[in-house]
Scaffold this active site. Sequence first.
Site, PDB file in Angstrom:
ATOM      1  N   LYS A 194      10.312 -10.241   7.157  1.00 18.56           N
ATOM      2  CA  LYS A 194       8.959  -9.667   7.175  1.00 18.56           C
ATOM      3  C   LYS A 194       8.040 -10.745   6.620  1.00 18.56           C
ATOM      4  CE  LYS A 194       6.089  -5.901   5.374  1.00 18.56           C
ATOM      5  NZ  LYS A 194       6.044  -4.656   4.552  1.00 18.56           N
ATOM      6  N   THR A 238       7.477   4.202   5.624  1.00 21.69           N
ATOM      7  CA  THR A 238       6.279   4.655   6.329  1.00 21.69           C
ATOM      8  C   THR A 238       6.617   5.340   7.639  1.00 21.69           C
ATOM      9  OG1 THR A 238       4.938   2.969   5.335  1.00 21.69           O
ATOM     10  CG2 THR A 238       4.190   3.781   7.456  1.00 21.69           C
ATOM     11  N   THR A 277       9.701  -1.004   5.650  1.00 18.42           N
ATOM     12  CA  THR A 277       9.671  -2.380   6.164  1.00 18.42           C
ATOM     13  C   THR A 277       9.928  -3.417   5.074  1.00 18.42           C
ATOM     14  OG1 THR A 277       7.304  -2.483   5.743  1.00 18.42           O
ATOM     15  CG2 THR A 277       7.991  -1.803   7.958  1.00 18.42           C
ATOM     16  N   ASP A 278       9.621  -3.108   3.809  1.00 13.63           N
ATOM     17  CA  ASP A 278       9.665  -4.152   2.773  1.00 13.63           C
ATOM     18  C   ASP A 278      11.028  -4.830   2.676  1.00 13.63           C
ATOM     19  OD1 ASP A 278       7.391  -2.817   0.221  1.00 13.63           O
ATOM     20  OD2 ASP A 278       7.185  -3.212   2.365  1.00 13.63           O
TER      21      ASP A 278
HETATM   22  N1  DAS Z   1       6.830   0.761   0.846  1.00  8.86           N
HETATM   23  C1  DAS Z   1       7.155   0.374   2.199  1.00  8.86           C
HETATM   24  C2  DAS Z   1       8.655   0.482   2.390  1.00  8.86           C
HETATM   25  O1  DAS Z   1       9.195   1.544   2.199  1.00  8.86           O
HETATM   26  C3  DAS Z   1       6.498   1.260   3.230  1.00  8.86           C
HETATM   27  C4  DAS Z   1       6.844   0.723   4.604  1.00  8.86           C
HETATM   28  O2  DAS Z   1       6.342  -0.338   4.957  1.00  8.86           O
HETATM   29  O3  DAS Z   1       7.631   1.338   5.313  1.00  8.86           O
HETATM   30  O4  DAS Z   1       9.223  -0.545   2.762  1.00  8.86           O
END
Ligand code: DAS
Length: 427
Positions: free
Chosen positions: A240, A85, A161-162
């Site tokens: 997370k 993101t 972030t995932d």
């Molecule tokens: N799908 C998520 C990732 O790429 C988007 C994000 O949170 O950055 O981890």
Amino acid sequence: MTAKAGDRVKVIADNDIKEGILMPNEETDSVVIKLDNGYNVGIDKKKVKEIKVVEKYKEKEESTGKKPKKDSKKPTIAILHTGGTIASKVDYETGGVIAKFSPSELMELFPELKKIANFDSRLIDQMLSEDMRFEHYKKIANAIKKEIQKKVDGIIITHGTDTLGYTAAALSFILENIDIPVLLVGAQRSSDRGSSDAAMNLVCASEFITKTDFVGVAICMHESTGDNSCAILPATKTRKLHTSRRDAFKPVNDTIIARIDYDTRKIEFLKKDYPKPNGKLVVKDKFEDKVGIIKCHPNMFCDQFDFFKGYKGLVIEGTGLGHAPVDPPNKLHVNIMDSIKSLIKSGTIVAMASQCLFGETHPHVYTAAINLSKAGVVYCKDMLPETAFVKLAWLLGNYKKDDVKKLMAENLRGEINERLMKDEFLD
Ligand code: DAS
């Protein structure tokens, strides 16, 4: 003249006038504009009296690739984009979110950054982090090595972030004796949304790199849902813990390393015991692919463990102090113990972490754990299960088997907190 996405506009609503770049935003009931500080604001369409075009959007000629001129008085930060993101921006033409960065585009998207440092920006990959694989850790680590050879003052890795926590842990293990700061930065909201955290996370990461003597790998994300501070989080002890909150990342069995106050830019260290380099950088970037992780749950069967026959490593995310359903007299559970024993006998290294996350595993309290430990299961103390998974795959890729078992239970990069306090829990 009707305003179109990309135009510089003045939005007059009630008794307030806001100026910025109009963002494409058909689907919601607010008008979103990007302010000059990189932040977006949403204004309720019902309150908008007029949108005045200040300057029409001019199609930017393809950036010539020439880097923005450098200020020799400022430090240089390399930003390596992997996707997610944070590395996305709105394409004013289509309204779609694209992730395409060049140094000049970066400055345009986050203008505040150029006051802090010079930036070299490179696209390493264009992926959502749920698609990360061990090969990508190798690619990122070698890109970091190249930037270190160019003598940059610090590196920011923009990342989804995932699985950001997995990558942070992996880079921690791979880059031994790293002597510059490498911060992984993500965003829960893309830069085209009113509440995007991208700009603040990047600004705080840059301030931390340029104003402190921190070295090593860490994570920089919002400390709370508000916009008052960012946290610098330990690379091997952070998870997370929320799907969407901007402060989703929290330390587990540890504290944050530092916080940066966004308004004052004041930096407060909460601890300075992060691993320090003692020698030159060594990049150990191999990973063993045949490593798995299994979460214990009620009603398990031995074939769930037999599946891992032929795997070099298996992390069990056990319950409580590090338990699995292996207790007699239940025959099904005796079969599970037999499956675990036969995995170990066939050469698989089996490690135990706890799905409680907080606190540490203990192989000497309950019979189940005592028997598992006796069978050769390596107990990982207070290590996060995902860190144990990454560490086991990395150890198996770079060390002989006997050393792997020993090193798995040793603290190498802060992944085991030897001074864990019982009260270090969610406050
Ligand atoms: N799908 C998520 C990732 O790429 C988007 C994000 O949170 O950055 O981890």
